[in-house]
Design a protein around this motif. Structure first.
Motif, PDB file in Angstrom:
ATOM      1  N   GLY A 190       1.099  -1.422  -0.045  1.00 46.29           N
ATOM      2  CA  GLY A 190       0.060   0.086   0.046  1.00 46.29           C
ATOM      3  C   GLY A 190       0.780   1.418  -0.065  1.00 46.29           C
ATOM      4  N   GLN A 191      -0.079   2.537  -0.513  1.00 46.04           N
ATOM      5  CA  GLN A 191       0.744   4.150  -0.218  1.00 46.04           C
ATOM      6  C   GLN A 191       1.209   3.979   1.065  1.00 46.04           C
ATOM      7  N   LYS A 192       2.565   4.617   1.511  1.00 44.27           N
ATOM      8  CA  LYS A 192       3.330   4.857   2.845  1.00 44.27           C
ATOM      9  C   LYS A 192       3.192   3.598   3.860  1.00 44.27           C
ATOM     10  N   ALA A 202      -9.931  13.073  10.987  1.00 46.97           N
ATOM     11  CA  ALA A 202     -10.586  13.700  10.000  1.00 46.97           C
ATOM     12  C   ALA A 202     -11.432  13.256   9.148  1.00 46.97           C
ATOM     13  N   TYR A 203     -11.298  11.771   8.714  1.00 45.47           N
ATOM     14  CA  TYR A 203     -12.120  11.547   8.161  1.00 45.47           C
ATOM     15  C   TYR A 203     -14.427  11.738   8.604  1.00 45.47           C
ATOM     16  N   PRO A 204     -15.011  11.380  10.229  1.00 44.78           N
ATOM     17  CA  PRO A 204     -15.905  11.653  10.509  1.00 44.78           C
ATOM     18  C   PRO A 204     -15.715  13.006  10.954  1.00 44.78           C
ATOM     19  N   CYS A 218     -11.766  14.245  -3.923  1.00 45.73           N
ATOM     20  CA  CYS A 218     -10.540  13.881  -4.902  1.00 45.73           C
ATOM     21  C   CYS A 218      -9.545  13.469  -4.068  1.00 45.73           C
ATOM     22  N   PHE A 219      -8.670  13.305  -4.827  1.00 43.46           N
ATOM     23  CA  PHE A 219      -7.017  12.246  -4.283  1.00 43.46           C
ATOM     24  C   PHE A 219      -7.705  11.702  -2.926  1.00 43.46           C
ATOM     25  N   SER A 220      -8.846  10.776  -3.038  1.00 40.56           N
ATOM     26  CA  SER A 220      -9.814   9.937  -2.610  1.00 40.56           C
ATOM     27  C   SER A 220      -7.623   8.663  -1.437  1.00 40.56           C
ATOM     28  N   ASN A 221      -7.199   8.475  -2.552  1.00 41.47           N
ATOM     29  CA  ASN A 221      -6.329   6.771  -2.090  1.00 41.47           C
ATOM     30  C   ASN A 221      -7.699   6.197  -2.394  1.00 41.47           C
ATOM     31  N   GLN A 222      -7.832   5.475  -0.561  1.00 38.35           N
ATOM     32  CA  GLN A 222      -8.381   3.844  -0.025  1.00 38.35           C
ATOM     33  C   GLN A 222     -10.077   4.973  -0.340  1.00 38.35           C
ATOM     34  N   VAL A 240     -12.278  10.395  -7.105  1.00 37.67           N
ATOM     35  CA  VAL A 240     -11.207  10.081  -7.606  1.00 37.67           C
ATOM     36  C   VAL A 240      -9.350   9.748  -6.894  1.00 37.67           C
ATOM     37  N   ASP A 241      -8.908   9.262  -7.896  1.00 33.09           N
ATOM     38  CA  ASP A 241      -7.567   8.967  -7.523  1.00 33.09           C
ATOM     39  C   ASP A 241      -7.006   9.165  -9.052  1.00 33.09           C
ATOM     40  N   GLN A 242      -5.987   8.926  -8.728  1.00 32.98           N
ATOM     41  CA  GLN A 242      -5.253   8.517 -10.556  1.00 32.98           C
ATOM     42  C   GLN A 242      -4.549   7.352  -9.987  1.00 32.98           C
ATOM     43  N   SER A 243      -4.487   6.824  -9.077  1.00 31.90           N
ATOM     44  CA  SER A 243      -3.943   5.093  -8.249  1.00 31.90           C
ATOM     45  C   SER A 243      -5.142   4.255  -9.253  1.00 31.90           C
ATOM     46  N   GLU A 265     -10.604   6.395 -11.728  1.00 31.40           N
ATOM     47  CA  GLU A 265      -9.522   6.760 -11.685  1.00 31.40           C
ATOM     48  C   GLU A 265      -9.172   7.857 -13.359  1.00 31.40           C
ATOM     49  N   ALA A 266      -8.790   8.855 -12.354  1.00 32.84           N
ATOM     50  CA  ALA A 266      -8.133  10.552 -13.586  1.00 32.84           C
ATOM     51  C   ALA A 266      -7.644  11.170 -12.978  1.00 32.84           C
ATOM     52  N   ASN A 267      -7.298  12.014 -13.249  1.00 38.22           N
ATOM     53  CA  ASN A 267      -6.084  13.036 -12.780  1.00 38.22           C
ATOM     54  C   ASN A 267      -7.182  14.127 -12.153  1.00 38.22           C
ATOM     55  N   ALA A 268      -6.959  14.686 -11.041  1.00 32.87           N
ATOM     56  CA  ALA A 268      -8.264  14.739 -10.462  1.00 32.87           C
ATOM     57  C   ALA A 268      -8.448  16.569 -11.103  1.00 32.87           C
ATOM     58  N   PHE A 269      -7.665  16.943 -11.341  1.00 25.71           N
ATOM     59  CA  PHE A 269      -7.287  18.281 -12.274  1.00 25.71           C
ATOM     60  C   PHE A 269      -8.243  18.253 -13.512  1.00 25.71           C
ATOM     61  N   LEU A 287     -10.734  18.039  -0.527  1.00 25.16           N
ATOM     62  CA  LEU A 287      -8.719  18.441  -1.219  1.00 25.16           C
ATOM     63  C   LEU A 287      -7.883  17.639  -0.404  1.00 25.16           C
ATOM     64  N   ASP A 288      -7.656  16.298  -0.539  1.00 28.00           N
ATOM     65  CA  ASP A 288      -6.002  15.994  -0.185  1.00 28.00           C
ATOM     66  C   ASP A 288      -5.349  15.388  -0.568  1.00 28.00           C
ATOM     67  N   PRO A 289      -4.904  16.312  -1.431  1.00 19.71           N
ATOM     68  CA  PRO A 289      -3.102  16.114  -2.994  1.00 19.71           C
ATOM     69  C   PRO A 289      -2.222  15.110  -2.244  1.00 19.71           C
TER      70      PRO A 289
HETATM   71  N1  SAH Z   1      -7.099  11.700   1.377  1.00 21.03           N
HETATM   72  C1  SAH Z   1      -6.347  10.326   1.598  1.00 21.03           C
HETATM   73  C2  SAH Z   1      -5.179  10.589   1.530  1.00 21.03           C
HETATM   74  C3  SAH Z   1      -4.544  10.957   0.001  1.00 21.03           C
HETATM   75  S1  SAH Z   1      -2.917  10.974  -0.774  1.00 21.03           S
HETATM   76  C4  SAH Z   1      -6.967   9.885   2.628  1.00 21.03           C
HETATM   77  O1  SAH Z   1      -7.237  10.387   3.268  1.00 21.03           O
HETATM   78  O2  SAH Z   1      -6.617   8.020   2.765  1.00 21.03           O
HETATM   79  C5  SAH Z   1      -3.259  12.210  -1.975  1.00 21.03           C
HETATM   80  C6  SAH Z   1      -3.817  11.023  -3.233  1.00 21.03           C
HETATM   81  O3  SAH Z   1      -4.099  11.354  -4.403  1.00 21.03           O
HETATM   82  C7  SAH Z   1      -2.843   9.408  -3.280  1.00 21.03           C
HETATM   83  O4  SAH Z   1      -3.883   8.077  -2.965  1.00 21.03           O
HETATM   84  C8  SAH Z   1      -2.450   9.212  -5.377  1.00 21.03           C
HETATM   85  O5  SAH Z   1      -2.401   8.516  -5.970  1.00 21.03           O
HETATM   86  C9  SAH Z   1      -2.988  11.073  -5.433  1.00 21.03           C
HETATM   87  N2  SAH Z   1      -3.093  11.226  -6.831  1.00 21.03           N
HETATM   88  C10 SAH Z   1      -1.378  12.339  -7.035  1.00 21.03           C
HETATM   89  N3  SAH Z   1      -1.822  13.189  -8.048  1.00 21.03           N
HETATM   90  C11 SAH Z   1      -2.815  13.060  -8.641  1.00 21.03           C
HETATM   91  C12 SAH Z   1      -3.627  13.397  -8.893  1.00 21.03           C
HETATM   92  N4  SAH Z   1      -3.221  14.798  -9.740  1.00 21.03           N
HETATM   93  N5  SAH Z   1      -4.714  13.299  -9.546  1.00 21.03           N
HETATM   94  C13 SAH Z   1      -5.547  12.648  -8.719  1.00 21.03           C
HETATM   95  N6  SAH Z   1      -4.709  11.887  -7.587  1.00 21.03           N
HETATM   96  C14 SAH Z   1      -3.592  11.856  -7.390  1.00 21.03           C
END
Ligand code: SAH
Length: 386
Positions: A190-192, A202-204, A218-222, A240-243, A265-269, A287-289
């Motif tokens: 997994g990441q990290k 922060a989630y709840p 956005c940048f949702s990871n799991q 949305v997450d690019q991974s 699965e997308a680039n959040a931008f 937004l949690d980039p």
């Molecule tokens: N919100 C998540 C943590 C996010 S970490 C949590 O609480 O678990 C940042 C995430 O952004 C990673 O999963 C990574 O895959 C994703 N990411 C990085 N660049 C991105 C982009 N341009 N568009 C979408 N996702 C991206």
């Protein structure tokens, strides 16, 4: 013990624990890489014990103000002290030791129930990894201890990257429950080290604004934010997450919790831009980039990136909508981040008011005088009616 004699401007005399090569006036007793050294001022006054690595610009990190021996008992004591401040955590999923913030520079220890993940990020800690593993076994009695020594900072210390099982059986991906939401953790892949532990609280808090709402994470990871939003009864949740791996995890976790999430699965931008052009509306945007900058040099680029996603997110929110936004870039201060939000609001012609501030979770403590221990900040804001 060998010693480093430090100039009067050395940061350790001002509450820090790092010693830079440029602060050392003289080295006494010929210390080798990883050795414990005494820190002395010009008059020979003792300022603590540090671990030394001449190959790094950051030549030493203080481990104690006392004349300690860095042995099994030292590690046990440090881990017990670390556990005391985490004693009130409701779920056994947290960072047990956060490097300098727990008096263990270069060591990060994460706990997922009875699986412990270790990172040794400095030469000196890597050299003492067996001692640390024994201490973890003694204090936490986990079933399995894994090393995730694949962080690139290890290269600055001249260390190779490795991942693997140190003690116990190899853990297949397993399930944990935090704040009542189930998530699968893969500590080896997994990441990290498996989850973004610093965001678990922060989630709840953000999900309080999600019931009955249309939510975009956005940048949702799991899917931490998305899952909690769905669980409290959001009308629709898009993550949305690019991974590709992250998207799979989101879908899997949604099923585990019996909720529905659209994982994209997308680039959040690009995604935000397309939604803006489609004139979509959302009631809650998260937004949690990832960190947009690892150094001071690229802060301006990072701020431009932050501004773009904020501007687009604000355009997707109607009055009464909520934006929850985070920055984990140490080099972007809370003030600078706040200013980006204010600037984006000007361009979006919106007025936003702060309803809640966020920090890194309490298992990632911030040490006074040690600014590098502080990195995560966030704001939940409401878009006001004009
Ligand atoms: N919100 C998540 C943590 C996010 S970490 C949590 O609480 O678990 C940042 C995430 O952004 C990673 O999963 C990574 O895959 C994703 N990411 C990085 N660049 C991105 C982009 N341009 N568009 C979408 N996702 C991206």
């Amino acid at each position: 013990m060998p010693a480093l004699v430090l100039g009067p401007k050395a940061r350790v005399f001002r509450g820090h624990v790092w010693v830079y090569a440029s602060e050392v006036i003289r080295t006494e007793g010929d210390p080798g890489p990883g050795d414990a050294v005494e820190l002395l001022d010009k008059k020979g006054r003792f300022a603590g014990v540090a671990l030394y690595n001449p190959a790094s610009q950051l030549v030493a990190r203080r481990v104690s103000r006392r004349r300690v021996t860095v042995d099994h008992a030292f590690f046990v004591e440090r881990l017990q002290q670390a556990l005391r401040v985490r004693a009130g955590f409701p779920d056994p999923v947290y960072r047990v030791a956060f490097s300098e913030a727990d008096g263990l520079p270069g060591a990060v220890v994460d706990r997922y129930g009875d699986v412990v993940v270790l990172q040794t990020l400095t030469f000196a800690m890597d050299q003492r990894q067996d001692l640390l593993v024994d201490a973890i076994q003694a204090v936490l009695s986990p079933r399995t201890i894994v090393e995730r020594n694949d962080a690139s900072v290890r290269k600055l210390e001249g260390l190779a990257l490795r991942t693997g099982v140190l003690r116990g059986p190899e853990p297949a991906p397993f399930e944990v429950s935090v704040h009542g939401v189930r998530q699968v953790v893969d500590v080896l892949q997994g990441q990290k080290t498996g989850l973004y532990l610093d965001q678990l609280d922060a989630y709840p808090r953000v999900a309080r604004y999600a019931a009955g709402k249309r939510v975009l994470d956005c940048f949702s990871n799991q899917g931490g934010f998305a899952l909690h939003a769905a669980r409290v009864g959001a009308r629709q949740v898009i993550a949305v997450d690019q991974s590709a791996g992250a998207v799979q995890s989101i879908l899997h976790n949604a099923k585990l919790n019996g909720v529905e999430i659209e994982a994209v699965e997308a680039n959040a931008f690009d995604y935000l831009k397309a939604e803006e052009q489609a004139r979509s509306g959302f009631d809650l945007v998260v937004l949690d980039p990832p960190s947009f900058t690892r150094s001071k040099k690229s802060v301006q680029d990072a701020l431009r990136g932050y501004k773009e996603i904020h501007l687009r997110a604000m355009r997707l929110l109607a009055p009464g909508g909520v934006l929850a936004t985070f920055s984990c870039s140490h080099h972007v201060s809370r003030e600078a981040f706040w200013q980006v939000i204010a600037d984006a609001a000007v361009d979006a012609r919106r007025t936003l008011r702060l309803v809640e501030s966020h920090d890194q979770r309490a298992d990632h403590p911030v040490v006074a005088g040690l600014p590098e221990t502080e990195y995560l900040k966030g704001f939940t804001l409401e878009v006001m009616a004009d």
